[in-house]
Design a protein around this motif. Sequence first.
Motif, PDB file in Angstrom:
ATOM      1  N   ALA A  55      -3.172  36.285  71.671  1.00 36.72           N
ATOM      2  CA  ALA A  55      -2.841  36.759  73.214  1.00 36.72           C
ATOM      3  C   ALA A  55      -3.285  35.232  73.934  1.00 36.72           C
ATOM      4  O   ALA A  55      -2.435  35.422  75.084  1.00 36.72           O
ATOM      5  CB  ALA A  55      -3.982  37.794  73.518  1.00 36.72           C
ATOM      6  N   ASP A  56      -4.081  34.738  73.900  1.00 39.10           N
ATOM      7  CA  ASP A  56      -4.526  33.570  74.894  1.00 39.10           C
ATOM      8  C   ASP A  56      -3.344  32.731  74.744  1.00 39.10           C
ATOM      9  O   ASP A  56      -2.793  32.065  75.828  1.00 39.10           O
ATOM     10  CB  ASP A  56      -5.741  32.805  74.296  1.00 39.10           C
ATOM     11  CG  ASP A  56      -7.207  33.554  74.781  1.00 39.10           C
ATOM     12  OD1 ASP A  56      -6.825  34.463  75.431  1.00 39.10           O
ATOM     13  OD2 ASP A  56      -8.059  33.330  74.305  1.00 39.10           O
TER      14      ASP A  56
ATOM     15  N   THR B 231      -4.635  32.774  62.854  1.00 35.95           N
ATOM     16  CA  THR B 231      -5.307  32.961  64.146  1.00 35.95           C
ATOM     17  C   THR B 231      -5.751  34.406  64.290  1.00 35.95           C
ATOM     18  O   THR B 231      -5.122  35.406  63.452  1.00 35.95           O
ATOM     19  CB  THR B 231      -4.525  32.664  65.268  1.00 35.95           C
ATOM     20  OG1 THR B 231      -3.369  33.173  65.142  1.00 35.95           O
ATOM     21  CG2 THR B 231      -4.070  31.269  65.260  1.00 35.95           C
ATOM     22  N   ASN B 232      -6.659  34.831  65.154  1.00 41.16           N
ATOM     23  CA  ASN B 232      -7.138  36.212  65.446  1.00 41.16           C
ATOM     24  C   ASN B 232      -6.177  36.545  66.431  1.00 41.16           C
ATOM     25  O   ASN B 232      -5.638  35.835  67.313  1.00 41.16           O
ATOM     26  CB  ASN B 232      -8.482  36.446  65.688  1.00 41.16           C
ATOM     27  CG  ASN B 232      -8.834  35.616  66.702  1.00 41.16           C
ATOM     28  OD1 ASN B 232      -8.408  35.264  67.779  1.00 41.16           O
ATOM     29  ND2 ASN B 232     -10.341  34.957  66.603  1.00 41.16           N
ATOM     30  N   LEU B 233      -6.449  37.843  66.854  1.00 41.80           N
ATOM     31  CA  LEU B 233      -5.599  38.657  67.908  1.00 41.80           C
ATOM     32  C   LEU B 233      -5.911  37.921  69.300  1.00 41.80           C
ATOM     33  O   LEU B 233      -4.922  37.683  70.120  1.00 41.80           O
ATOM     34  CB  LEU B 233      -5.585  40.215  68.096  1.00 41.80           C
ATOM     35  CG  LEU B 233      -4.994  40.787  68.988  1.00 41.80           C
ATOM     36  CD1 LEU B 233      -3.565  40.578  68.718  1.00 41.80           C
ATOM     37  CD2 LEU B 233      -5.274  42.325  68.856  1.00 41.80           C
ATOM     38  N   GLN B 234      -7.123  37.700  69.365  1.00 44.61           N
ATOM     39  CA  GLN B 234      -7.668  36.944  70.928  1.00 44.61           C
ATOM     40  C   GLN B 234      -6.876  35.641  71.118  1.00 44.61           C
ATOM     41  O   GLN B 234      -6.491  35.418  72.131  1.00 44.61           O
ATOM     42  CB  GLN B 234      -9.083  36.920  70.837  1.00 44.61           C
ATOM     43  CG  GLN B 234      -9.540  36.321  72.157  1.00 44.61           C
ATOM     44  CD  GLN B 234      -9.271  37.336  73.359  1.00 44.61           C
ATOM     45  OE1 GLN B 234      -9.512  38.456  73.084  1.00 44.61           O
ATOM     46  NE2 GLN B 234      -8.415  36.632  74.346  1.00 44.61           N
ATOM     47  N   GLU B 235      -6.991  34.853  69.989  1.00 52.05           N
ATOM     48  CA  GLU B 235      -6.333  33.518  70.080  1.00 52.05           C
ATOM     49  C   GLU B 235      -4.751  33.741  70.302  1.00 52.05           C
ATOM     50  O   GLU B 235      -4.356  32.912  71.096  1.00 52.05           O
ATOM     51  CB  GLU B 235      -6.421  32.632  68.804  1.00 52.05           C
ATOM     52  CG  GLU B 235      -7.998  32.047  68.707  1.00 52.05           C
ATOM     53  CD  GLU B 235      -8.216  31.654  67.260  1.00 52.05           C
ATOM     54  OE1 GLU B 235      -9.022  30.737  67.178  1.00 52.05           O
ATOM     55  OE2 GLU B 235      -7.757  31.960  66.180  1.00 52.05           O
TER      56      GLU B 235
ATOM     57  N   TYR C 282      -0.396  33.898  76.540  1.00 53.99           N
ATOM     58  CA  TYR C 282      -0.739  34.056  78.167  1.00 53.99           C
ATOM     59  C   TYR C 282      -0.611  32.297  78.634  1.00 53.99           C
ATOM     60  O   TYR C 282      -1.260  32.482  79.762  1.00 53.99           O
ATOM     61  CB  TYR C 282      -1.655  34.846  78.735  1.00 53.99           C
ATOM     62  CG  TYR C 282      -1.143  36.354  78.419  1.00 53.99           C
ATOM     63  CD1 TYR C 282      -0.185  37.041  79.319  1.00 53.99           C
ATOM     64  CD2 TYR C 282      -1.462  37.201  77.204  1.00 53.99           C
ATOM     65  CE1 TYR C 282       0.237  38.194  79.332  1.00 53.99           C
ATOM     66  CE2 TYR C 282      -1.032  38.344  77.077  1.00 53.99           C
ATOM     67  CZ  TYR C 282      -0.225  38.733  78.202  1.00 53.99           C
ATOM     68  OH  TYR C 282       0.420  40.151  78.065  1.00 53.99           O
ATOM     69  N   GLY C 283      -1.022  31.515  77.848  1.00 53.46           N
ATOM     70  CA  GLY C 283      -1.110  30.187  78.229  1.00 53.46           C
ATOM     71  C   GLY C 283      -2.320  29.693  78.290  1.00 53.46           C
ATOM     72  O   GLY C 283      -2.437  28.535  79.102  1.00 53.46           O
ATOM     73  N   ARG C 284      -3.296  30.352  77.974  1.00 50.45           N
ATOM     74  CA  ARG C 284      -4.867  29.919  78.271  1.00 50.45           C
ATOM     75  C   ARG C 284      -5.199  28.961  76.836  1.00 50.45           C
ATOM     76  O   ARG C 284      -6.193  28.214  76.837  1.00 50.45           O
ATOM     77  CB  ARG C 284      -5.733  31.235  78.007  1.00 50.45           C
ATOM     78  CG  ARG C 284      -5.426  32.035  79.438  1.00 50.45           C
ATOM     79  CD  ARG C 284      -6.498  33.212  79.398  1.00 50.45           C
ATOM     80  NE  ARG C 284      -6.171  34.110  78.261  1.00 50.45           N
ATOM     81  CZ  ARG C 284      -5.465  35.266  78.408  1.00 50.45           C
ATOM     82  NH1 ARG C 284      -5.327  35.667  79.350  1.00 50.45           N
ATOM     83  NH2 ARG C 284      -5.404  36.017  77.365  1.00 50.45           N
ATOM     84  N   LEU C 285      -4.241  29.127  75.971  1.00 46.27           N
ATOM     85  CA  LEU C 285      -4.537  28.302  74.646  1.00 46.27           C
ATOM     86  C   LEU C 285      -3.244  27.820  73.977  1.00 46.27           C
ATOM     87  O   LEU C 285      -2.228  28.704  73.948  1.00 46.27           O
ATOM     88  CB  LEU C 285      -5.412  29.217  73.512  1.00 46.27           C
ATOM     89  CG  LEU C 285      -5.719  28.449  72.185  1.00 46.27           C
ATOM     90  CD1 LEU C 285      -6.906  27.268  72.363  1.00 46.27           C
ATOM     91  CD2 LEU C 285      -6.198  29.664  71.367  1.00 46.27           C
ATOM     92  N   SER C 286      -3.094  26.750  73.559  1.00 46.23           N
ATOM     93  CA  SER C 286      -2.048  26.403  72.782  1.00 46.23           C
ATOM     94  C   SER C 286      -2.354  26.166  71.220  1.00 46.23           C
ATOM     95  O   SER C 286      -3.412  25.734  70.697  1.00 46.23           O
ATOM     96  CB  SER C 286      -1.407  24.932  73.222  1.00 46.23           C
ATOM     97  OG  SER C 286      -0.200  24.603  72.312  1.00 46.23           O
ATOM     98  N   LEU C 287      -1.581  27.025  70.418  1.00 46.41           N
ATOM     99  CA  LEU C 287      -1.798  27.195  69.103  1.00 46.41           C
ATOM    100  C   LEU C 287      -0.729  26.226  68.143  1.00 46.41           C
ATOM    101  O   LEU C 287      -0.695  26.185  67.160  1.00 46.41           O
ATOM    102  CB  LEU C 287      -1.579  28.575  68.363  1.00 46.41           C
ATOM    103  CG  LEU C 287      -2.740  29.494  69.041  1.00 46.41           C
ATOM    104  CD1 LEU C 287      -2.281  30.831  68.525  1.00 46.41           C
ATOM    105  CD2 LEU C 287      -3.973  29.150  68.517  1.00 46.41           C
TER     106      LEU C 287
END
Length: 180
Positions: A76-77, A70-74, A80-85
């Motif tokens: 961070a998301d 993943t990249n740094l933005q993903e 902070y709960g904006r995206l689930s990896l």
Amino acid sequence: RAYQQQKLAQIKAAENINDDLKSAAVECVLNKSCLCHDLGGAFTVKHNIDPAAHTAVCPGPNIVYFSKLTNLQEMADHIYGRLSLITKSDKPHMFVQELKIYIEHLKHEIEKSSCGLINLTPKYFAEFKQNLVDGIKHYKEMAKHLKEQKDRFLADLEILSAQLEMITQDLIQEPEKALV
């Protein structure tokens, strides 16, 4: 280094353990990583401060639930709960995972103590076990506040409680036999 040499000599001289246990003990002594030194290894090697340093990475036990770059933005998301990896759906609750780690640690300490590799008292093991039992009891109390996967959480706690009882059963019943 001096400690390792003394410990290796002690293992070699031990007559009460078989060759497989001796090999395991030697591996245990030699394969340790100095985290305070090796976590900085990437930096010290790159800047020629300590070219012989090893690089240690401490990702934690939850890395098994991630399976893609993943990249740094993903990232961070995700944090902070904006995206689930998380790519695996069988991820246990974080407290269940932590409890597993502690029970596994206790199991290894008991094994090392019973082989004479470390010298810990039955009182130490009894206190360690009691702390885990108290933690399980606390987690069961807190489970009433869970909204998702409450049944699985409680079932996992029961399994871990049984495992804890199984690995410490001989220790509590016959501490002098378990800690020769």
